[in-house]
Design an enzyme around this catalytic site. Structure first.
Site: not given
Length: 334
Positions: A205, A208, A291
């Site tokens: 991750h 973002e 998600d």
């Protein structure tokens, strides 16, 4: 648009966001968990992003995940959650390649539950779903966390390697930056290398949110950790060097359109369209995901319809992104 009977691939969905509210409600009551609300519809708002305007920012999701992770903090709850998520994905969306990710340490009540029992329960849910839905290729990704110390993350990777023959297909690193500071990805490098050497896939991750710092982190992750995929990575659209880096390394971005809108990572549909068009022009590989379909109140075919409606991707580009999802899956690598 992709035909209704054509199998979809979803590679980025969190277990805490993939289980319907009514199932979580029952699991909470079966385990005697003290909830802050007594009405189901209030609970539904507690465990989803129910406001169509979204949440204040990405960190606001932590309060939602707090409840889903607590409710899923037992072997029984984890098994039923995995089983429900896989079955629901196939029945409602005809998803035939599905990867579910979760952090087992956030589901063992601070060490009260044995970690192997939590992971094995997830594997049992996977096995049961495979009997009922043999059309689906499904796998589990274990998540490290940026708020954990190095030893905690090492243990998660050790468990992923141990259980790889039973359906753990990859590792991830997520979570907020401690103190809002730039995260030191060098500490994760040995763990990522161990996972890769064991045949596990690596997704991180990053990129973002966070502006310039987020873009710097994205570049560091690609160069230092060499992941197969990146969760989100949307900040790269503003940096031609980063897009070239992703393209040349063959790193596949896992784009979650509605999630990015709800968390304000992207301000509006125009920004979403511009981001996807930029990636398409620069040949940055990506696939589309939710998600967490239940938490975000969307489903994968909704995402595809959104992108075609706003002119972000053509039907042909959506089909290629879906095919890329099947091909980029970690399932079957170990």
């Amino acid at each position: 648009m992709i035909a209704a009977d054509e199998g979809l691939a979803e590679l980025h969905t969190h277990l805490g966001g993939s289980v319907a509210s009514d199932i979580l409600w029952s699991l909470a009551h079966e385990q005697g968990i003290a909830l802050p609300v007594k009405d189901f519809w209030e609970f539904d708002r507690l465990v989803t992003v129910s406001d169509p305007r979204g949440v204040e920012n990405l960190d606001a999701l932590d309060a939602v995940y707090h409840w889903t992770e607590l409710i899923q903090s037992s072997p029984l709850a984890v098994e039923r959650s995995v089983h429900a998520a896989i079955g629901g994905a196939y029945r409602s969306q005809r998803i035939t390649t599905l990867e579910l990710r979760f952090n087992p340490m956030k589901r063992n009540r601070g060490g009260e539950r044995d970690l192997d029992h939590i992971i094995l329960a997830a594997i049992r849910g996977l096995d049961l779903a495979s009997l009922e839905y043999p059309q689906v290729r499904a796998g589990l990704i274990l998540m490290m966390d940026r708020t954990f110390d190095a030893r905690q993350n090492e243990i998660i990777v050790e468990k992923a390697i141990r259980w790889a023959p039973r359906g753990i297909v990859g590792v991830d690193l997520a979570g907020p930056r401690p103190g809002g500071r730039r995260y030191d990805y060098a500490q994760a490098a040995p763990m990522v290398e161990a996972a890769r050497a064991a045949g596990l896939g690596v997704t991180i991750h990053v990129g973002e949110e966070g502006g310039d710092m987020g873009r710097e982190e994205l570049g560091e992750v690609v160069e230092r950790l060499r992941p197969d995929r990146i969760g989100h990575g949307i900040l790269a659209a503003a940096d031609p060097r980063l897009m070239a880096l992703l393209r040349d390394a063959g790193v596949v971005l896992e784009i979650c359109p509605t999630s990015n809108l709800l968390t304000k990572a992207l301000p509006d549909e125009e920004a979403l369209r511009d981001t996807l068009r930029t990636f398409a022009r620069h040949d940055v590989p990506f696939t589309i995901a939710t998600d967490g379909p239940e938490m975000m109140r969307t489903h994968l075919r909704d995402e595809l319809e959104l992108l075609e409606r706003i002119g972000a991707l053509s039907a042909e580009e959506l089909a290629r992104a879906n095919a890329r999802g099947h091909a980029a899956s970690f399932i079957g690598r170990t």
